[in-house]
Design a protein around this motif. Structure first.
Motif, PDB file in Angstrom:
ATOM      1  N   ASN A   1       6.690   3.048  13.853  1.00  8.41           N
ATOM      2  CA  ASN A   1       5.168   2.813  14.116  1.00  8.41           C
ATOM      3  C   ASN A   1       4.584   2.457  12.738  1.00  8.41           C
ATOM      4  O   ASN A   1       4.793   3.392  11.760  1.00  8.41           O
ATOM      5  CB  ASN A   1       4.567   3.887  14.530  1.00  8.41           C
ATOM      6  CG  ASN A   1       3.082   3.829  14.663  1.00  8.41           C
ATOM      7  OD1 ASN A   1       2.252   4.030  14.136  1.00  8.41           O
ATOM      8  ND2 ASN A   1       2.628   3.895  16.195  1.00  8.41           N
ATOM      9  N   LEU A   2       4.074   1.126  12.829  1.00  7.04           N
ATOM     10  CA  LEU A   2       3.725   1.003  11.337  1.00  7.04           C
ATOM     11  C   LEU A   2       2.007   0.913  11.154  1.00  7.04           C
ATOM     12  O   LEU A   2       1.343   0.365  12.272  1.00  7.04           O
ATOM     13  CB  LEU A   2       3.936  -0.438  10.884  1.00  7.04           C
ATOM     14  CG  LEU A   2       5.309  -0.528  11.050  1.00  7.04           C
ATOM     15  CD1 LEU A   2       5.986  -1.846  10.179  1.00  7.04           C
ATOM     16  CD2 LEU A   2       6.153   0.438   9.747  1.00  7.04           C
ATOM     17  N   PHE A   3       1.315   1.037  10.033  1.00  9.24           N
ATOM     18  CA  PHE A   3       0.037   1.270   9.700  1.00  9.24           C
ATOM     19  C   PHE A   3      -0.276  -0.332   9.616  1.00  9.24           C
ATOM     20  O   PHE A   3      -1.290  -0.828  10.265  1.00  9.24           O
ATOM     21  CB  PHE A   3      -0.555   2.065   8.611  1.00  9.24           C
ATOM     22  CG  PHE A   3      -1.947   2.155   8.525  1.00  9.24           C
ATOM     23  CD1 PHE A   3      -2.854   2.827   9.401  1.00  9.24           C
ATOM     24  CD2 PHE A   3      -2.616   1.402   7.609  1.00  9.24           C
ATOM     25  CE1 PHE A   3      -4.188   2.655   9.389  1.00  9.24           C
ATOM     26  CE2 PHE A   3      -4.012   1.503   7.304  1.00  9.24           C
ATOM     27  CZ  PHE A   3      -4.722   2.068   8.209  1.00  9.24           C
TER      28      PHE A   3
ATOM     29  N   ASN B   1       7.725   5.293   9.463  1.00 11.35           N
ATOM     30  CA  ASN B   1       7.030   4.048   8.833  1.00 11.35           C
ATOM     31  C   ASN B   1       7.719   3.506   7.388  1.00 11.35           C
ATOM     32  O   ASN B   1       9.030   3.773   7.348  1.00 11.35           O
ATOM     33  CB  ASN B   1       5.468   4.295   8.374  1.00 11.35           C
ATOM     34  CG  ASN B   1       5.723   5.553   7.251  1.00 11.35           C
ATOM     35  OD1 ASN B   1       6.314   5.667   6.503  1.00 11.35           O
ATOM     36  ND2 ASN B   1       4.670   6.233   7.179  1.00 11.35           N
ATOM     37  N   GLY B   2       7.021   2.358   6.737  1.00  9.09           N
ATOM     38  CA  GLY B   2       7.805   1.879   5.733  1.00  9.09           C
ATOM     39  C   GLY B   2       8.392   2.929   4.448  1.00  9.09           C
ATOM     40  O   GLY B   2       9.505   2.807   4.293  1.00  9.09           O
ATOM     41  N   ASN B   3       7.618   3.669   4.146  1.00 11.27           N
ATOM     42  CA  ASN B   3       7.790   4.693   3.291  1.00 11.27           C
ATOM     43  C   ASN B   3       8.905   5.570   3.521  1.00 11.27           C
ATOM     44  O   ASN B   3       9.976   5.742   2.802  1.00 11.27           O
ATOM     45  CB  ASN B   3       6.929   5.458   2.737  1.00 11.27           C
ATOM     46  CG  ASN B   3       5.547   4.762   2.112  1.00 11.27           C
ATOM     47  OD1 ASN B   3       5.292   3.545   2.254  1.00 11.27           O
ATOM     48  ND2 ASN B   3       5.134   5.235   0.957  1.00 11.27           N
TER      49      ASN B   3
ATOM     50  N   LEU C   1       1.860  15.797   0.842  1.00 10.66           N
ATOM     51  CA  LEU C   1       1.747  16.457  -0.180  1.00 10.66           C
ATOM     52  C   LEU C   1       0.555  16.841  -0.534  1.00 10.66           C
ATOM     53  O   LEU C   1       0.242  17.602  -1.383  1.00 10.66           O
ATOM     54  CB  LEU C   1       2.487  15.632  -1.484  1.00 10.66           C
ATOM     55  CG  LEU C   1       3.666  15.762  -1.462  1.00 10.66           C
ATOM     56  CD1 LEU C   1       4.184  14.485  -2.115  1.00 10.66           C
ATOM     57  CD2 LEU C   1       4.245  16.863  -2.110  1.00 10.66           C
ATOM     58  N   ASN C   2      -0.653  16.041   0.245  1.00  9.54           N
ATOM     59  CA  ASN C   2      -2.115  16.428   0.021  1.00  9.54           C
ATOM     60  C   ASN C   2      -2.491  17.343   1.000  1.00  9.54           C
ATOM     61  O   ASN C   2      -2.549  17.285   2.080  1.00  9.54           O
ATOM     62  CB  ASN C   2      -2.768  15.206  -0.044  1.00  9.54           C
ATOM     63  CG  ASN C   2      -4.125  15.509  -0.140  1.00  9.54           C
ATOM     64  OD1 ASN C   2      -4.600  16.519  -0.291  1.00  9.54           O
ATOM     65  ND2 ASN C   2      -4.830  14.156   0.061  1.00  9.54           N
TER      66      ASN C   2
ATOM     67  N   GLU D   1       0.802  -1.220  -0.064  1.00 10.40           N
ATOM     68  CA  GLU D   1       0.003   0.108   0.158  1.00 10.40           C
ATOM     69  C   GLU D   1       1.004   1.239   0.098  1.00 10.40           C
ATOM     70  O   GLU D   1       0.109   2.309  -0.276  1.00 10.40           O
ATOM     71  CB  GLU D   1      -0.836  -0.081   1.115  1.00 10.40           C
ATOM     72  CG  GLU D   1      -1.796  -1.078   1.326  1.00 10.40           C
ATOM     73  CD  GLU D   1      -1.516  -2.327   1.730  1.00 10.40           C
ATOM     74  OE1 GLU D   1      -0.369  -2.543   1.877  1.00 10.40           O
ATOM     75  OE2 GLU D   1      -2.367  -3.145   1.827  1.00 10.40           O
TER      76      GLU D   1
ATOM     77  N   ASN E   1       7.328  17.293  -0.829  1.00  2.21           N
ATOM     78  CA  ASN E   1       7.701  15.845  -0.779  1.00  2.21           C
ATOM     79  C   ASN E   1       8.748  15.719   0.179  1.00  2.21           C
ATOM     80  O   ASN E   1       9.777  16.753   0.238  1.00  2.21           O
ATOM     81  CB  ASN E   1       8.440  15.546  -2.251  1.00  2.21           C
ATOM     82  CG  ASN E   1       8.610  14.230  -2.341  1.00  2.21           C
ATOM     83  OD1 ASN E   1       8.996  13.300  -1.492  1.00  2.21           O
ATOM     84  ND2 ASN E   1       8.294  13.762  -3.653  1.00  2.21           N
TER      85      ASN E   1
HETATM   86  O1  PTJ Z   1       4.599   1.520   6.478  1.00  3.76           O
HETATM   87  P1  PTJ Z   1       3.073   1.592   7.097  1.00  3.76           P
HETATM   88  O2  PTJ Z   1       2.528   0.161   7.245  1.00  3.76           O
HETATM   89  O3  PTJ Z   1       3.184   2.379   8.338  1.00  3.76           O
HETATM   90  O4  PTJ Z   1       2.405   2.313   5.857  1.00  3.76           O
HETATM   91  C1  PTJ Z   1       2.524   3.624   5.359  1.00  3.76           C
HETATM   92  C2  PTJ Z   1       1.621   4.299   4.459  1.00  3.76           C
HETATM   93  C3  PTJ Z   1       2.236   5.493   3.899  1.00  3.76           C
HETATM   94  C4  PTJ Z   1       1.304   3.261   3.470  1.00  3.76           C
HETATM   95  C5  PTJ Z   1       0.365   4.499   5.326  1.00  3.76           C
HETATM   96  O5  PTJ Z   1       0.548   5.384   6.317  1.00  3.76           O
HETATM   97  C6  PTJ Z   1      -0.673   4.980   4.459  1.00  3.76           C
HETATM   98  O6  PTJ Z   1      -1.504   4.341   3.514  1.00  3.76           O
HETATM   99  O7  PTJ Z   1      -0.849   6.319   4.216  1.00  3.76           O
HETATM  100  P2  PTJ Z   1      -1.819   7.197   3.195  1.00  3.76           P
HETATM  101  O8  PTJ Z   1      -3.101   7.142   4.130  1.00  3.76           O
HETATM  102  O9  PTJ Z   1      -1.852   6.708   2.097  1.00  3.76           O
HETATM  103  O10 PTJ Z   1      -1.335   8.669   3.292  1.00  3.76           O
HETATM  104  C7  PTJ Z   1      -0.191   9.010   2.865  1.00  3.76           C
HETATM  105  C8  PTJ Z   1       0.037  10.277   2.493  1.00  3.76           C
HETATM  106  O11 PTJ Z   1       1.054  10.838   2.340  1.00  3.76           O
HETATM  107  C9  PTJ Z   1      -0.929  10.867   1.460  1.00  3.76           C
HETATM  108  O12 PTJ Z   1      -1.673  12.095   1.606  1.00  3.76           O
HETATM  109  C10 PTJ Z   1       0.020  11.205   0.389  1.00  3.76           C
HETATM  110  O13 PTJ Z   1      -0.329  12.193  -0.508  1.00  3.76           O
HETATM  111  C11 PTJ Z   1       1.229  11.603   1.042  1.00  3.76           C
HETATM  112  N1  PTJ Z   1       2.465  11.372   0.564  1.00  3.76           N
HETATM  113  C12 PTJ Z   1       2.804  10.127  -0.212  1.00  3.76           C
HETATM  114  N2  PTJ Z   1       4.352  10.209  -0.706  1.00  3.76           N
HETATM  115  C13 PTJ Z   1       4.824  11.526  -0.043  1.00  3.76           C
HETATM  116  C14 PTJ Z   1       3.475  12.138   0.744  1.00  3.76           C
HETATM  117  N3  PTJ Z   1       3.890  13.290   1.401  1.00  3.76           N
HETATM  118  C15 PTJ Z   1       5.238  13.683   1.463  1.00  3.76           C
HETATM  119  N4  PTJ Z   1       6.156  13.144   0.577  1.00  3.76           N
HETATM  120  C16 PTJ Z   1       5.982  11.809  -0.118  1.00  3.76           C
HETATM  121  N5  PTJ Z   1       6.867  11.406  -0.799  1.00  3.76           N
END
Ligand code: PTJ
Length: 254
Positions: free
Chosen positions: A102-104, A77-79, A183-184, A32, A200
């Motif tokens: 802390n992971l979702f 988190n992972g990202n 970013l949103n 995800e 970003n």
């Molecule tokens: O590793 P985990 O299990 O904790 O999961 C992490 C994610 C990111 C998958 C989880 O927290 C998730 O699903 O996040 P969302 O609800 O998709 O929200 C992520 C938000 O970050 C969205 O509003 C995106 O627009 C924003 N985003 C994505 N990439 C970037 C970003 N903001 C800043 N820099 C980025 N590179």
């Protein structure tokens, strides 16, 4: 990793994408997380893929707020582990903050991979991994509710890059000051945090480190003034206007 030619017009964006893909292949990023990156990319495109004036304002306010904190914690988190592990460690060292994983999408193996990556990048202490110090954040049902009593539970300021709205709200209700990178500008996290850096994370994190270094010599009342003069709702509105102006400029040449 695919070789992306530097001459490619979208090389920077593609390189960021590659970091996520290899983070996924190396067991750091949730599936995800790749989708989350795609959503982020769409907003980055609207922002013109650059750090705008409103993001710079938020970065300065965030730096002041972190420097004022008694107990700042950065949630990873992972990202984030895939995109900027070295920078997270540098930020933590610069402002004397703790790092908590802390992971979702909870996954013990992925958590261990994230810990290894952070350690490789120079940190020794990582919270959120020890069962004996587990605590629960009230008001959310997702795995993000599991926090560390020596970390987020005790923190006054929590940095939560790429977060989900539920935990931001729960952290606010628990009396924490929340700083996010998102970013949103419309997301619930962006709207709920005390300070939202709409940029970003890969561009903004270095700017935040620089800003912390630059203003670290200011006295508390000067730092408090920077925070007091910052209004997140107003800044988000200005950010949306920045996007609108950017799109209008593009439309003229369409
Ligand atoms: O590793 P985990 O299990 O904790 O999961 C992490 C994610 C990111 C998958 C989880 O927290 C998730 O699903 O996040 P969302 O609800 O998709 O929200 C992520 C938000 O970050 C969205 O509003 C995106 O627009 C924003 N985003 C994505 N990439 C970037 C970003 N903001 C800043 N820099 C980025 N590179």
């Amino acid at each position: 990793m695919t070789l992306i030619p530097k001459s490619h017009p979208r090389a920077k964006s593609l390189l960021i994408r590659e970091k996520l893909v290899s983070g996924f292949e190396n067991g750091l990023v949730a599936k995800e997380g790749l989708l989350a990156q795609g959503r982020g990319e769409a907003f980055d495109y609207l922002l013109g893929e650059k750090t705008g004036r409103t993001a710079r304002k938020a970065i300065k306010a965030a730096a002041a707020q972190i420097l004022l904190a008694d107990f700042p914690v950065i949630s990873v988190n992972g990202n984030i582990a895939a995109l900027c592990p070295r920078e997270i460690v540098t930020l933590a060292k610069t402002v004397n903050a703790k790092i908590e994983v802390n992971l979702f999408y909870t996954d013990e193996k992925r958590k261990q991979n994230i810990v290894k990556t952070l350690k490789k990048n120079g940190t020794k202490e990582i919270l959120g991994v020890n069962n004996s110090s587990k605590a629960t954040l009230r008001g959310i049902d997702s795995a993000r509710r599991i926090i560390d009593k020596n970390g987020i539970l005790s923190a006054d300021v929590v940095v939560v890059p790429l977060e989900d709205g539920d935990r931001t709200m729960a952290l606010r209700k628990a009396g924490k000051i929340v700083i996010t990178f998102d970013l949103n500008p419309f997301s619930r996290t962006s709207q709920t945090a005390n300070i939202t850096i709409v940029d970003n994370v890969i561009r903004a994190i270095d700017l935040l480190i620089d800003s912390c270094k630059k203003i670290s010599k200011k006295n508390r009342s000067a730092l408090q003034k920077i925070v007091k003069d910052f209004d997140n709702k107003r800044n988000l509105s200005e950010n949306i206007i920045e996007i609108k102006n950017n799109l209008s400029r593009r439309a003229q040449f369409a």
